[in-house]
Design a protein around this motif. Sequence first.
Motif, PDB file in Angstrom:
ATOM      1  N   LYS A   1     136.186 -68.674 -97.377  1.00  0.00           N
ATOM      2  CA  LYS A   1     134.788 -68.418 -97.682  1.00  0.00           C
ATOM      3  C   LYS A   1     134.626 -66.965 -98.121  1.00  0.00           C
ATOM      4  O   LYS A   1     135.387 -66.097 -97.693  1.00  0.00           O
ATOM      5  N   PRO A   2     133.645 -66.674 -98.964  1.00  0.00           N
ATOM      6  CA  PRO A   2     133.434 -65.284 -99.395  1.00  0.00           C
ATOM      7  C   PRO A   2     133.240 -64.356 -98.194  1.00  0.00           C
ATOM      8  O   PRO A   2     132.550 -64.709 -97.236  1.00  0.00           O
ATOM      9  N   THR A   3     133.849 -63.191 -98.238  1.00  0.00           N
ATOM     10  CA  THR A   3     133.762 -62.242 -97.129  1.00  0.00           C
ATOM     11  C   THR A   3     133.912 -60.818 -97.634  1.00  0.00           C
ATOM     12  O   THR A   3     134.527 -60.590 -98.680  1.00  0.00           O
ATOM     13  N   THR A   4     133.345 -59.885 -96.898  1.00  0.00           N
ATOM     14  CA  THR A   4     133.580 -58.457 -97.145  1.00  0.00           C
ATOM     15  C   THR A   4     134.090 -57.788 -95.870  1.00  0.00           C
ATOM     16  O   THR A   4     134.109 -56.567 -95.786  1.00  0.00           O
ATOM     17  N   LEU A   5     134.493 -58.607 -94.904  1.00  0.00           N
ATOM     18  CA  LEU A   5     134.947 -58.052 -93.625  1.00  0.00           C
ATOM     19  C   LEU A   5     136.115 -57.090 -93.806  1.00  0.00           C
ATOM     20  O   LEU A   5     136.123 -55.989 -93.241  1.00  0.00           O
ATOM     21  N   TYR A   6     137.108 -57.498 -94.587  1.00  0.00           N
ATOM     22  CA  TYR A   6     138.313 -56.674 -94.729  1.00  0.00           C
ATOM     23  C   TYR A   6     138.013 -55.374 -95.476  1.00  0.00           C
ATOM     24  O   TYR A   6     138.423 -54.292 -95.036  1.00  0.00           O
ATOM     25  N   SER A   7     137.305 -55.467 -96.582  1.00  0.00           N
ATOM     26  CA  SER A   7     137.045 -54.280 -97.394  1.00  0.00           C
ATOM     27  C   SER A   7     136.029 -53.350 -96.741  1.00  0.00           C
ATOM     28  O   SER A   7     136.304 -52.160 -96.520  1.00  0.00           O
TER      29      SER A   7
ATOM     30  N   GLY B   1     139.407 -64.852 -99.162  1.00  0.00           N
ATOM     31  CA  GLY B   1     139.950 -63.866 -98.231  1.00  0.00           C
ATOM     32  C   GLY B   1     140.916 -62.912 -98.901  1.00  0.00           C
ATOM     33  O   GLY B   1     140.865 -61.696 -98.679  1.00  0.00           O
ATOM     34  N   TYR B   2     141.794 -63.464 -99.743  1.00  0.00           N
ATOM     35  CA  TYR B   2     142.769 -62.612-100.435  1.00  0.00           C
ATOM     36  C   TYR B   2     142.086 -61.637-101.386  1.00  0.00           C
ATOM     37  O   TYR B   2     142.521 -60.488-101.534  1.00  0.00           O
TER      38      TYR B   2
ATOM     39  N   ASN C   1     139.134 -63.332 -90.457  1.00  0.00           N
ATOM     40  CA  ASN C   1     137.927 -64.056 -90.826  1.00  0.00           C
ATOM     41  C   ASN C   1     138.317 -65.372 -91.479  1.00  0.00           C
ATOM     42  O   ASN C   1     139.502 -65.609 -91.753  1.00  0.00           O
ATOM     43  N   ASN C   2     137.338 -66.212 -91.741  1.00  0.00           N
ATOM     44  CA  ASN C   2     137.575 -67.461 -92.470  1.00  0.00           C
ATOM     45  C   ASN C   2     137.993 -67.112 -93.889  1.00  0.00           C
ATOM     46  O   ASN C   2     137.210 -66.576 -94.669  1.00  0.00           O
TER      47      ASN C   2
END
Length: 219
Positions: free
Chosen positions: A86-92, A143-144, A82-83
């Motif tokens: 930018k804020p994301t919850t894709l990984y978790s 992302g991290y 993912n980008n």
Amino acid sequence: MKDSKTTSPLDIFIIGANGGVGKQAVTTALQAGHRVTALLRNPANLTLTHPKLQIVKGDIMRSYTFEKYLEYKDVVISAIGNNMNKPTTLYSEGSRNLIQAMKRMGVDRAFFISAAAIEISPAQSFVVRLLTKYVIQKLFGHGYADQRIMERLIKESDINFTIVRPPKLNNKPQTGNYRYAVNSFLKNCLSISRADVAHFMINNIHNEDTFKATVEIAY
């Protein structure tokens, strides 16, 4: 440590199969004689064709779209991306969905792609540690942050996971010649090709040294 190469064909489920590492994992697995089911939100984006390749539509954020495809699979490779700035919850959230679906379908071996730079490595030089902390982690902090949550969720599960932490990725050809460290930091962990990350995963599916472990990999 020696790679634990798989000699008999396996059924492999790859998520994020159109991404850099994911596509390389599909190709490497097929070349090794395995059967591959590749999950994409838009199957048309993967133009590869092969007698042992099944391309299916699904979204890791919605487990009902992919859970049935986990049936009879030997191993899962999560190469979602993912980008990172930018804020994301894709990984978790994506990994949480995947792990829960794996448990329901009786699959217990998986690889998850993370990143070496989510943690400051004491094995790196002073300059690299500074760059990691003040440049890389600042650029990709969102992302991290989510990948750290992902890693915690994975480690709390009871599956036989391998978290792969590559450094800077490139598109150079596969060499099969790289170093890796299990549950420890790798000195001069600076770069690796997407193709060699894929090579590591496909060739260490049965390597029990990498079960329930975090692996750093680089040239």
